[in-house]
Design a protein around this motif. Structure first.
Motif, PDB file in Angstrom:
ATOM      1  N   VAL A 135      34.685  44.651  42.410  1.00  0.00           N
ATOM      2  CA  VAL A 135      34.797  45.399  43.665  1.00  0.00           C
ATOM      3  C   VAL A 135      34.237  46.802  43.437  1.00  0.00           C
ATOM      4  N   THR A 136      33.500  47.333  44.409  1.00  0.00           N
ATOM      5  CA  THR A 136      32.874  48.657  44.253  1.00  0.00           C
ATOM      6  C   THR A 136      33.204  49.557  45.444  1.00  0.00           C
ATOM      7  N   GLU A 137      32.678  50.800  45.356  1.00  0.00           N
ATOM      8  CA  GLU A 137      32.785  51.796  46.427  1.00  0.00           C
ATOM      9  C   GLU A 137      34.236  51.940  46.915  1.00  0.00           C
ATOM     10  N   ALA A 161      33.458  44.499  48.826  1.00  0.00           N
ATOM     11  CA  ALA A 161      33.637  43.262  48.068  1.00  0.00           C
ATOM     12  C   ALA A 161      32.284  42.729  47.607  1.00  0.00           C
ATOM     13  N   PRO A 162      32.250  41.957  46.510  1.00  0.00           N
ATOM     14  CA  PRO A 162      30.983  41.371  46.048  1.00  0.00           C
ATOM     15  C   PRO A 162      30.449  40.365  47.064  1.00  0.00           C
ATOM     16  N   LEU A 163      29.115  40.336  47.214  1.00  0.00           N
ATOM     17  CA  LEU A 163      28.490  39.361  48.115  1.00  0.00           C
ATOM     18  C   LEU A 163      28.341  38.048  47.361  1.00  0.00           C
ATOM     19  N   TYR A 212      39.226  35.968  48.460  1.00  0.00           N
ATOM     20  CA  TYR A 212      39.966  37.148  48.901  1.00  0.00           C
ATOM     21  C   TYR A 212      39.867  38.239  47.847  1.00  0.00           C
ATOM     22  N   VAL A 213      40.337  39.433  48.234  1.00  0.00           N
ATOM     23  CA  VAL A 213      40.427  40.569  47.317  1.00  0.00           C
ATOM     24  C   VAL A 213      41.888  40.983  47.252  1.00  0.00           C
ATOM     25  N   ILE A 236      40.818  43.417  42.472  1.00  0.00           N
ATOM     26  CA  ILE A 236      40.242  42.224  41.859  1.00  0.00           C
ATOM     27  C   ILE A 236      39.757  41.288  42.962  1.00  0.00           C
ATOM     28  N   ALA A 237      38.538  40.791  42.833  1.00  0.00           N
ATOM     29  CA  ALA A 237      38.025  39.760  43.738  1.00  0.00           C
ATOM     30  C   ALA A 237      38.358  38.391  43.155  1.00  0.00           C
ATOM     31  N   VAL A 238      38.741  37.435  43.984  1.00  0.00           N
ATOM     32  CA  VAL A 238      39.148  36.095  43.544  1.00  0.00           C
ATOM     33  C   VAL A 238      38.299  35.065  44.273  1.00  0.00           C
ATOM     34  N   ASP A 239      37.773  34.067  43.494  1.00  0.00           N
ATOM     35  CA  ASP A 239      36.939  33.036  44.131  1.00  0.00           C
ATOM     36  C   ASP A 239      37.768  31.831  44.524  1.00  0.00           C
TER      37      ASP A 239
END
Length: 472
Positions: free
Chosen positions: A37-39, A55-57, A63-64, A104-107
């Motif tokens: 995750v950025t910015e 969030a990452p593309l 979800y984040v 944290i981003a979760v797939d």
């Protein structure tokens, strides 16, 4: 006493839905190709923050989540779906410190991205804001507590008090709960005396403020029922309250009807005779004020809310008024659509008359120290009842009859049992502030439940609470 509830929200976000904080992490050891995750930035809120991020593309993103440790030392997290770019966190009660939050981003397989960390300093917690603006005022027989809560979140206020002159006395706890922006609550029934008093404010997560102690404590003065008469040994009564005849303009029903039995007479003095009109007690059926439009009574319409509808009473001494309680006429003469049977010997129907169209709805109380200059003490309005449909028999087994060609029993719509019980117990109005010292009371009939009744059923009894004026 109001119930007190605690809850810590638990759950996990399904796609497109927000989920409340969890107490443990839902991290997974699965690997993922998701970027971090950025910015990341945040805006402090009361007891928390709103964190904004990018969030990452990635088509696999589910979800984040934001993981952090709240003020109670619990590991919690919030999650948002791929359709949102901000997360709100709360439960950070100490605005003097910074809290680490891990994004944290979760797939879709539970795999987690690298952690992005941000340090968050929350705004002043709303429980501390409430602690600072909460105010306690003494009343006759109790206290009034007020506070403002712009957060809109539920809070619990614990009031703790005990007699100041007894160090071994047990503390009494009383709990208030509200999420309203402005709160005003009253606690009555406290024995007169001097008390130490403190309070604690708590949020839904269990965060609490330090106890705030009132430096001077509180002095509770006694609230008394203002005496209207003295009961004598021979069961007679000597009345303290008296009718001020030259100021009383309400025309009552006494001797208006030459055919009417004494039971249907209504006298203005009945307002303070100590007998409450009851639908179940024939001996008290006549103790109420009534006003009619014919046979020497008022013309149409009633001159509501004018000096023609006044009962004026001399209370005998000077008092400060704190509360008003009143009863209206309980029974009905004749029949109604759902009270077709009546007792021929008493002219008393099986119905109750509290909310009929000719029942008193609003009256106003004025007070005066000299019997000349009057000031409004309170406007007393009886709330509309809730109407319900009942079968042939009421909850007490009483048959309710509806007028019909076959004379049979039917379902009926009438005020609820709860509304009738409320009327039988008496309607009560707690003044927003104590009245000025008064000796004379003016009762003015303002309106009825119906817009244009042929006659008006007035008060059966008026009771005032307060204290004797110390300067009398």
């Amino acid at each position: 006493m109001k119930a007190r509830y605690k809850a810590i929200a638990l759950g996990l976000l399904a796609l497109g839905l927000a989920v409340a904080p969890c107490l443990t992490s839902c991290s997974d050891d699965d690997t993922t190709t998701l970027a971090a995750v950025t910015e990341v930035s945040y805006i402090p809120t009361s007891g928390g923050a709103i964190i904004t991020f990018k969030a990452p593309l990635d088509n696999n993103l589910l979800y984040v989540k934001a993981e952090y440790t709240n003020s109670l030392g619990e590991e919690v997290y919030n999650v948002v779906s791929i359709y949102d770019n901000k997360i709100e966190i709360e439960g950070l009660a100490d605005e003097s410190k910074s809290y680490e939050v891990r994004l944290i981003a979760v797939d879709k397989n539970g795999g987690e991205s690298p952690i992005t960390t941000i340090m968050v300093t929350p705004g002043r917690s709303y429980i501390n804001v409430i602690k600072d603006n909460l105010n306690i005022e003494t009343l006759l027989g109790g206290i009034e507590i007020t506070w403002e809560n712009t957060s809109g979140k539920p809070v619990y206020v614990t009031l703790i008090y005990k007699p100041a002159d007894d160090p071994n006395a047990e503390e009494t706890y009383y709990y208030f709960q509200s999420k309203n922006e402005r709160v005003k609550e009253r606690l009555r029934g406290i024995t007169p005396g001097h008390y130490t008093m403190s309070y604690i404010v708590e949020d839904l997560s269990g965060n609490k403020t330090e106890a705030v102690t009132l430096p001077d404590g509180v002095d509770i003065k006694e609230e008394m029922m203002i005496p209207k008469y003295i009961d004598n040994a021979d069961d007679s009564r000597t009345y303290i309250w008296t009718l001020v005849a030259d100021q009383t303009t309400l025309i009552n029903t006494t001797n208006l009807w030459n055919w009417c039995p004494s039971a249907c007479d209504g006298k203005n003095e009945y307002v303070f005779d100590g007998i409450i009109n009851s639908n179940s007690d024939y001996s008290t059926r006549s103790n109420f004020t009534s006003v009619y439009k014919w046979d020497g009574g008022y013309g149409k319409p009633f001159p509501f809310d004018t000096d023609e509808m006044d009962i004026v009473i001399d209370m005998g001494h000077t008092y400060i008024v704190s509360r008003i309680k009143a009863w209206t006429r309980a029974h009905w003469w004749g029949w109604q659509d759902y009270a077709w049977i009546w007792d021929d010997s008493s002219y008393l129907s099986w119905d109750m008359a509290y909310y009929n169209s000719n029942a008193l709805k609003t009256f106003r109380i004025y007070g005066s120290l000299d019997g000349v200059n009057y000031k409004v003490i309170n406007e007393c309005e009886i709330a509309d009842p809730t109407y319900k449909t009942y079968d042939d028999y009421g909850s007490d087994g009483t048959a309710w009859y509806e007028k019909s060609s076959d004379g049979g029993l039917h379902t009926v719509t009438r005020p609820s049992d709860e509304d009738y019980e409320r009327a039988q117990e008496g309607f009560e109005w707690d003044l927003s502030s104590l009245s000025d010292p008064v000796r004379y009371i003016r009762i003015r009939y303002v309106n009825a439940f119906g817009s244009n009744p042929d006659f008006l059923n007035g008060l059966s009894e008026l009771t005032l609470y307060g204290a004797l004026d110390e300067d009398e």
